[in-house]
Scaffold this motif. Structure first.
Motif, PDB file in Angstrom:
ATOM      1  N   GLU A  38       7.977   1.261  -7.570  1.00 56.67           N
ATOM      2  CA  GLU A  38       7.802   1.731  -6.197  1.00 56.67           C
ATOM      3  C   GLU A  38       7.240   0.604  -5.325  1.00 56.67           C
ATOM      4  OE1 GLU A  38       4.900   4.894  -3.962  1.00 56.67           O
ATOM      5  OE2 GLU A  38       5.640   5.406  -5.960  1.00 56.67           O
ATOM      6  N   TYR A  39       7.708   0.517  -4.072  1.00 57.56           N
ATOM      7  CA  TYR A  39       7.225  -0.494  -3.140  1.00 57.56           C
ATOM      8  C   TYR A  39       5.740  -0.260  -2.864  1.00 57.56           C
ATOM      9  CZ  TYR A  39       6.891  -3.441   1.016  1.00 57.56           C
ATOM     10  OH  TYR A  39       6.525  -4.396   1.929  1.00 57.56           O
ATOM     11  N   MET A  40       4.970  -1.304  -2.915  1.00 57.47           N
ATOM     12  CA  MET A  40       3.524  -1.318  -2.726  1.00 57.47           C
ATOM     13  C   MET A  40       2.818  -0.396  -3.725  1.00 57.47           C
ATOM     14  SD  MET A  40       2.477  -3.631  -0.810  1.00 57.47           S
ATOM     15  CE  MET A  40       3.835  -4.781  -1.038  1.00 57.47           C
ATOM     16  N   ALA A  46      -2.707  -4.772  -6.098  1.00 61.76           N
ATOM     17  CA  ALA A  46      -3.676  -5.596  -6.836  1.00 61.76           C
ATOM     18  C   ALA A  46      -3.281  -7.069  -6.762  1.00 61.76           C
ATOM     19  CB  ALA A  46      -3.760  -5.126  -8.289  1.00 61.76           C
ATOM     20  N   HIS A  47      -1.985  -7.344  -6.871  1.00 63.96           N
ATOM     21  CA  HIS A  47      -1.482  -8.720  -6.770  1.00 63.96           C
ATOM     22  C   HIS A  47      -1.852  -9.316  -5.414  1.00 63.96           C
ATOM     23  CE1 HIS A  47       1.286 -12.115  -6.730  1.00 63.96           C
ATOM     24  NE2 HIS A  47       1.786 -11.648  -5.602  1.00 63.96           N
ATOM     25  N   PHE A  48      -1.589  -8.591  -4.337  1.00 64.68           N
ATOM     26  CA  PHE A  48      -1.869  -9.118  -3.004  1.00 64.68           C
ATOM     27  C   PHE A  48      -3.372  -9.172  -2.717  1.00 64.68           C
ATOM     28  CE2 PHE A  48       2.644  -8.077  -2.368  1.00 64.68           C
ATOM     29  CZ  PHE A  48       3.065  -9.318  -1.912  1.00 64.68           C
ATOM     30  N   THR A  49      -4.131  -8.269  -3.299  1.00 59.01           N
ATOM     31  CA  THR A  49      -5.586  -8.332  -3.151  1.00 59.01           C
ATOM     32  C   THR A  49      -6.109  -9.612  -3.788  1.00 59.01           C
ATOM     33  OG1 THR A  49      -5.798  -5.924  -3.145  1.00 59.01           O
ATOM     34  CG2 THR A  49      -7.778  -7.190  -3.699  1.00 59.01           C
ATOM     35  N   ARG A  50      -5.641  -9.903  -4.992  1.00 59.40           N
ATOM     36  CA  ARG A  50      -6.055 -11.128  -5.686  1.00 59.40           C
ATOM     37  C   ARG A  50      -5.611 -12.359  -4.905  1.00 59.40           C
ATOM     38  NH1 ARG A  50      -3.354 -14.499  -8.382  1.00 59.40           N
ATOM     39  NH2 ARG A  50      -1.586 -13.128  -8.694  1.00 59.40           N
ATOM     40  N   ALA A 115      -6.843  -1.687   1.448  1.00 59.23           N
ATOM     41  CA  ALA A 115      -7.791  -0.612   1.119  1.00 59.23           C
ATOM     42  C   ALA A 115      -7.332   0.730   1.684  1.00 59.23           C
ATOM     43  CB  ALA A 115      -9.180  -0.959   1.646  1.00 59.23           C
ATOM     44  N   ARG A 116      -6.694   0.695   2.865  1.00 54.44           N
ATOM     45  CA  ARG A 116      -6.191   1.930   3.499  1.00 54.44           C
ATOM     46  C   ARG A 116      -4.800   2.310   2.997  1.00 54.44           C
ATOM     47  NH1 ARG A 116      -7.273  -0.927   8.338  1.00 54.44           N
ATOM     48  NH2 ARG A 116      -5.046  -0.794   8.735  1.00 54.44           N
ATOM     49  N   LYS A 117      -4.219   1.480   2.138  1.00 55.71           N
ATOM     50  CA  LYS A 117      -2.847   1.679   1.611  1.00 55.71           C
ATOM     51  C   LYS A 117      -1.791   1.554   2.713  1.00 55.71           C
ATOM     52  CE  LYS A 117      -4.229   3.244  -2.544  1.00 55.71           C
ATOM     53  NZ  LYS A 117      -4.764   2.299  -3.424  1.00 55.71           N
TER      54      LYS A 117
END
Length: 161
Positions: A38-40, A46-50, A115-117
């Protein structure tokens, strides 16, 4: 006192380090979605947060190095040319840090969207921004189509002036 050639070399090294950091950041952060993922998804978020957190940490570290450099290289010079060169180098370095300061705000904004998705979705049309675009520009808020429209409108506005 350092000669202006040495000061230019140090500034050049700082500039090259910033460019290299940006290239390395982009190169090492490829994400390959799993089949039918699924997209996002949580893994993508987690990948983009890192990715964003690492980028932010690198910018802060580089900023600290700049502060030390500016503090350490404040020795007075008798030669006006050396002084002018030193001031210009400091000015360029501070402009670079100012751009990075603005980038930090964009990174924080992207982390808030995660954080807000809301991360990965165009703020204008609600469509997917796309993983490859986000890897190239993790702070992107608009899909490529909306960004192109916004740039055309901005260009037209400036041409009309």
């Amino acid at each position: 006192m350092k000669c202006s050639a040495t000061m230019r070399r140090q500034f050049s090294e700082t500039t090259h380090r910033s460019v290299k950091m940006a290239k390395e950041f982009k190169a090492k952060n490829q994400y390959t979605p799993k089949k039918d993922e699924e997209y996002m998804s949580e893994a993508q978020l987690a990948h983009f947060t890192r990715l964003l957190t690492d980028w932010k940490n690198e910018i802060v570290t580089d900023s600290d190095r700049t502060k030390e450099h500016l503090r350490d290289d404040r020795a007075p010079t008798a030669d006006l040319n050396d002084r002018a060169t030193q001031e210009e180098e400091f000015s360029l370095e501070l402009r670079t840090r100012d751009r990075e300061r603005k980038l930090l705000h964009k990174i924080d904004s992207a982390l808030d969207r995660i954080a807000r998705k809301d991360f990965g979705w165009c703020e204008k049309c609600g469509e997917e921004i796309g993983i490859r675009r986000l890897e190239a520009r993790p702070t992107a808020e608009l899909c490529i189509d909306c960004k192109e429209i916004a740039e055309r409108q901005e260009r037209n506005f400036h041409d009309a002036r």
